[in-house]
Design an enzyme around this catalytic site. Sequence first.
Site, PDB file in Angstrom:
ATOM      1  N   GLU A  12       9.457   6.152   4.882  1.00 41.78           N
ATOM      2  CA  GLU A  12       8.274   6.862   4.684  1.00 41.78           C
ATOM      3  C   GLU A  12       7.828   8.059   5.344  1.00 41.78           C
ATOM      4  O   GLU A  12       6.852   8.866   5.003  1.00 41.78           O
ATOM      5  CB  GLU A  12       7.185   5.728   4.501  1.00 41.78           C
ATOM      6  CG  GLU A  12       6.681   5.343   5.983  1.00 41.78           C
ATOM      7  CD  GLU A  12       5.425   4.352   5.606  1.00 41.78           C
ATOM      8  OE1 GLU A  12       4.688   4.526   4.919  1.00 41.78           O
ATOM      9  OE2 GLU A  12       5.402   3.348   6.674  1.00 41.78           O
ATOM     10  N   GLU A  49      11.412  -3.225   8.678  1.00 42.37           N
ATOM     11  CA  GLU A  49      10.269  -2.452   9.124  1.00 42.37           C
ATOM     12  C   GLU A  49      10.563  -1.111   9.656  1.00 42.37           C
ATOM     13  O   GLU A  49      10.087  -0.151   9.471  1.00 42.37           O
ATOM     14  CB  GLU A  49       9.420  -3.310  10.244  1.00 42.37           C
ATOM     15  CG  GLU A  49       8.274  -2.411  10.794  1.00 42.37           C
ATOM     16  CD  GLU A  49       7.187  -1.935   9.695  1.00 42.37           C
ATOM     17  OE1 GLU A  49       7.297  -2.537   8.443  1.00 42.37           O
ATOM     18  OE2 GLU A  49       6.181  -1.137   9.991  1.00 42.37           O
ATOM     19  N   LYS A  94      -3.414   5.333   2.196  1.00 39.34           N
ATOM     20  CA  LYS A  94      -3.597   4.663   3.293  1.00 39.34           C
ATOM     21  C   LYS A  94      -3.524   2.989   2.653  1.00 39.34           C
ATOM     22  O   LYS A  94      -3.057   2.259   3.049  1.00 39.34           O
ATOM     23  CB  LYS A  94      -4.487   4.695   4.021  1.00 39.34           C
ATOM     24  CG  LYS A  94      -4.902   3.897   5.242  1.00 39.34           C
ATOM     25  CD  LYS A  94      -3.591   3.603   6.069  1.00 39.34           C
ATOM     26  CE  LYS A  94      -4.026   2.709   7.390  1.00 39.34           C
ATOM     27  NZ  LYS A  94      -2.532   2.373   8.022  1.00 39.34           N
ATOM     28  N   CYS A 132      -8.311   6.770  -3.031  1.00 44.28           N
ATOM     29  CA  CYS A 132      -9.321   7.767  -3.011  1.00 44.28           C
ATOM     30  C   CYS A 132     -10.231   7.528  -2.029  1.00 44.28           C
ATOM     31  O   CYS A 132     -10.531   6.182  -1.588  1.00 44.28           O
ATOM     32  CB  CYS A 132      -9.979   7.886  -4.214  1.00 44.28           C
ATOM     33  SG  CYS A 132      -8.973   8.210  -5.507  1.00 44.28           S
ATOM     34  N   TRP A 162      -6.268  10.503  -4.541  1.00 47.40           N
ATOM     35  CA  TRP A 162      -4.936  10.198  -4.505  1.00 47.40           C
ATOM     36  C   TRP A 162      -4.530  10.145  -5.854  1.00 47.40           C
ATOM     37  O   TRP A 162      -4.899   9.017  -6.637  1.00 47.40           O
ATOM     38  CB  TRP A 162      -4.582   9.241  -3.521  1.00 47.40           C
ATOM     39  CG  TRP A 162      -2.897   8.675  -3.584  1.00 47.40           C
ATOM     40  CD1 TRP A 162      -1.988   9.358  -2.789  1.00 47.40           C
ATOM     41  CD2 TRP A 162      -2.253   7.904  -3.967  1.00 47.40           C
ATOM     42  NE1 TRP A 162      -0.927   8.837  -2.739  1.00 47.40           N
ATOM     43  CE2 TRP A 162      -0.997   8.058  -3.656  1.00 47.40           C
ATOM     44  CE3 TRP A 162      -2.800   6.804  -4.812  1.00 47.40           C
ATOM     45  CZ2 TRP A 162       0.050   7.012  -3.875  1.00 47.40           C
ATOM     46  CZ3 TRP A 162      -1.418   6.009  -5.184  1.00 47.40           C
ATOM     47  CH2 TRP A 162      -0.147   6.154  -4.811  1.00 47.40           C
ATOM     48  N   HIS A 174      29.172  -8.287   3.425  1.00 43.76           N
ATOM     49  CA  HIS A 174      29.275  -8.411   2.165  1.00 43.76           C
ATOM     50  C   HIS A 174      28.900  -7.567   1.138  1.00 43.76           C
ATOM     51  O   HIS A 174      28.695  -7.766   0.148  1.00 43.76           O
ATOM     52  CB  HIS A 174      27.999  -9.891   1.896  1.00 43.76           C
ATOM     53  CG  HIS A 174      28.441 -11.025   2.585  1.00 43.76           C
ATOM     54  ND1 HIS A 174      29.677 -12.036   2.366  1.00 43.76           N
ATOM     55  CD2 HIS A 174      27.795 -11.651   3.494  1.00 43.76           C
ATOM     56  CE1 HIS A 174      29.514 -12.792   3.101  1.00 43.76           C
ATOM     57  NE2 HIS A 174      28.477 -12.952   3.934  1.00 43.76           N
ATOM     58  N   LYS A 220       9.793   2.334   8.019  1.00 47.77           N
ATOM     59  CA  LYS A 220       8.972   3.485   8.805  1.00 47.77           C
ATOM     60  C   LYS A 220       9.855   4.762   8.588  1.00 47.77           C
ATOM     61  O   LYS A 220       9.049   5.991   8.428  1.00 47.77           O
ATOM     62  CB  LYS A 220       8.686   3.154  10.225  1.00 47.77           C
ATOM     63  CG  LYS A 220       7.572   2.246  10.539  1.00 47.77           C
ATOM     64  CD  LYS A 220       6.346   2.883  10.569  1.00 47.77           C
ATOM     65  CE  LYS A 220       5.238   1.969  10.082  1.00 47.77           C
ATOM     66  NZ  LYS A 220       5.280   1.061   9.109  1.00 47.77           N
ATOM     67  N   ASN A 223     -13.220   5.598  -7.827  1.00 44.20           N
ATOM     68  CA  ASN A 223     -12.150   5.130  -7.349  1.00 44.20           C
ATOM     69  C   ASN A 223     -11.751   3.916  -8.276  1.00 44.20           C
ATOM     70  O   ASN A 223     -12.556   3.147  -8.401  1.00 44.20           O
ATOM     71  CB  ASN A 223     -12.251   4.669  -6.043  1.00 44.20           C
ATOM     72  CG  ASN A 223     -10.940   3.997  -5.321  1.00 44.20           C
ATOM     73  OD1 ASN A 223     -10.054   4.545  -5.806  1.00 44.20           O
ATOM     74  ND2 ASN A 223     -11.139   3.308  -4.193  1.00 44.20           N
ATOM     75  N   GLY A 224     -10.563   3.947  -8.915  1.00 47.05           N
ATOM     76  CA  GLY A 224     -10.186   2.800  -9.510  1.00 47.05           C
ATOM     77  C   GLY A 224      -9.618   3.037 -10.904  1.00 47.05           C
ATOM     78  O   GLY A 224      -9.113   4.310 -11.003  1.00 47.05           O
ATOM     79  N   ARG A 270      -7.007   8.500   2.786  1.00 44.44           N
ATOM     80  CA  ARG A 270      -7.087   7.535   1.563  1.00 44.44           C
ATOM     81  C   ARG A 270      -6.439   8.377   0.727  1.00 44.44           C
ATOM     82  O   ARG A 270      -6.261   7.660  -0.594  1.00 44.44           O
ATOM     83  CB  ARG A 270      -8.211   7.298   1.549  1.00 44.44           C
ATOM     84  CG  ARG A 270      -9.130   6.322   2.650  1.00 44.44           C
ATOM     85  CD  ARG A 270     -10.502   5.903   2.055  1.00 44.44           C
ATOM     86  NE  ARG A 270     -10.320   4.927   1.165  1.00 44.44           N
ATOM     87  CZ  ARG A 270     -10.479   3.645   1.393  1.00 44.44           C
ATOM     88  NH1 ARG A 270     -10.403   3.024   2.435  1.00 44.44           N
ATOM     89  NH2 ARG A 270     -10.349   2.825   0.086  1.00 44.44           N
TER      90      ARG A 270
HETATM   91  C1  F6R Z   1       3.804   1.177   5.797  1.00 44.23           C
HETATM   92  C2  F6R Z   1       2.133   0.630   5.236  1.00 44.23           C
HETATM   93  C3  F6R Z   1       2.156   0.060   3.948  1.00 44.23           C
HETATM   94  C4  F6R Z   1       1.151  -1.239   4.147  1.00 44.23           C
HETATM   95  C5  F6R Z   1       0.728  -1.787   2.666  1.00 44.23           C
HETATM   96  C6  F6R Z   1      -0.267  -2.876   2.788  1.00 44.23           C
HETATM   97  O1  F6R Z   1       3.529   1.858   6.950  1.00 44.23           O
HETATM   98  O2  F6R Z   1       1.175   0.912   5.838  1.00 44.23           O
HETATM   99  O3  F6R Z   1       3.282  -0.445   3.816  1.00 44.23           O
HETATM  100  O4  F6R Z   1       1.473  -1.934   4.886  1.00 44.23           O
HETATM  101  O5  F6R Z   1       0.556  -0.925   1.879  1.00 44.23           O
HETATM  102  O6  F6R Z   1      -1.347  -2.453   3.304  1.00 44.23           O
HETATM  103  P1  F6R Z   1      -2.718  -3.555   3.788  1.00 44.23           P
HETATM  104  O7  F6R Z   1      -2.312  -4.046   4.968  1.00 44.23           O
HETATM  105  O8  F6R Z   1      -3.781  -2.673   3.821  1.00 44.23           O
HETATM  106  O9  F6R Z   1      -2.767  -4.315   2.479  1.00 44.23           O
END
Ligand code: F6R
Length: 636
Positions: free
Chosen positions: A512, A505, A631, A13, A86, A528, A509, A112-113, A38
Amino acid sequence: MAACSTGTLGPMCGIVGYVGPQDARDVVLEGLRRLEYRGYDSAGIAVVADGTLTAAKKAGKLANLEKVLAEHPLPAATIGIGHTRWATHGGPTDRNAHPHLSADGSVAVIHNGIIENFAALRAECEANGIEFSSETDTEVAAHLLAAAYAAAPAGESRLAEAMRTVCRRLEGAFTLVATSALEPDTLVAARRSSPLVVGIGEAVDGSAEYFLGSDVAAFIAHTREARELGQDQVVEIDRHRGLTVTDFTGSVVEPRGYTVDWDAAAAEKGGYDWFMLKEIAEQPQAIADTLLGRLGSHGELVLDEVRLSDQELRDIDKIFVVACGTAYHAGLIAKYAIEHWTRIPVEVEVASEFRYRDPVLDRSTLVVVISQSGETMDTLMALRHAKEQNARVLAICNANGSTIPRESDAVLYTHAGPEVAVASTKGFLTQVVACYLVGLFLAQVRGVKYEDEVAAIVADLRRLPDAVAQVLSGMDEVRELARELADADTILFLGRHVGFPVALEGALKLKELAYIHAEGFAAGELKHGPIALIDQGTPVVVVVPSPRSRESVHGKVVSNIQEVRARGARTIVIAEEGDEDVVPYADHLIRVPRTPTLLAPVVTTVPLQVLACEIADTRGLDVDQPRNLAKSVTVE
Ligand code: F6R
């Protein structure tokens, strides 16, 4: 149940507050626009004008709320709060959107929380005859606050006193911001294990103005002067009396001030279609900024904050790198570099698993936590667990003033600037670079590497911004390829050595952003089992190590490309310039500049970021705000 307040998946949030001479409606909405990344399940706003509290809220993106406000404008006001949500469990409905009001409509709260004891508190409120109008735990706080306000002694700071009373009763993690018609010049907020920063500015008429934000992006268009709120603190902002911070018992505390070094333009799209594209393009600068000023006057490496002695650093005999998602992939890359340079064993673990398996930690263990946002709850909990076991904690973080660096023994900031797109790009590359710096720093402090050896590697690191810029200048083919792959059902990613985390990675990407099934494998593992996935035309992206890499890893990967091609795969090969061995087996060849093996992930990741972004765009998806994601994830 719903909202930013419930559930075990992590909501985060966005929270905004304003007190000052400007029209609070505009300031709050602008802040929400900047924080929408967020959470975008609903949005809401409340203002106090002429002693009356009015609120509006709407499910869906902020645009829905803006439509409501265009039809039914709130009155102009000098105090306002706003929220983007969120959701976890429960529907992202109008009812569950914040702000939540007390039964008499006098108090509005955003949150938030998670209030963990909310069920008991709700039962207590209901026993007192209060009817709830949402399924959220946040609403409990609104009712409790109204009751505590009524019971607080008359006079100044009644709302703040009520907030302290309520916070002492709450269990869990929360940022709460409240405004009340009964105290029309005051905004009150509290935080426990959830982010909140205060901005202090000067309005055009010369009077002071105050901002609250889940992060500084909420207010950097107005001011860069910020105050950091500590754990279990309440801030009261009064139009006339200014800012007062106390702990939950009411003792006054002095908040730490700092100047935000991001500028407002950095949080705008700057002409790109997506924040993500802009942030990908910013990577050369972000890497350069992360490397800036790292060598001291005697050629020694410097971190940002080190509250550990050299002796403590020399005593370290084991390192854990702990992080989530993309940051975890940075940690996987770090393992290769740190072990190679320091000869200290390194384990890498996802933060959400770390503390539950009772890891072996003591005062000679260094736990490196990596977090772009500095607020990821899984990572924060892992950090606290490590500290409870007396381990030393070093944070790699992008957000100054956030919780994770504040609770760590040492900090290295990635100077990536604000990362707005949900999918991390420049955050990731700068985390990788910061991990290299940590490895070199430890090697130097422990006397494993001399300053000139460190300086030579730092010189290689300093060539990375140009190398990344070079990769970025040749992305037209990747865009073309993205259009061809946009309908794929599955795309596999292979790599060995440091190329393996890059493959992970690349797959993350794509999943997501493009909602395409993707998996990353260690290329040697394919035989395997996973090789059975390969069918005629299955796209397989292979990250090829440098031909100069150790123990013929290169040759093995070239063999792996042949294996998958023999089974019908369409091969997309990422290889260094001059590597001719891959040419016969590559259906698509993406070239990257020659880079030392351990540093190669910084260049090989870039085409995978662009590929995922362009595939998602071709599929007509929202690149910056993919479905179901947020985020930064501030509960476990
Ligand atoms: C994927 C992504 C997430 C963050 C993860 C950790 O693109 O952005 O996987 O890397 O949620 O977030 P931080 O780095 O803010 O702890």
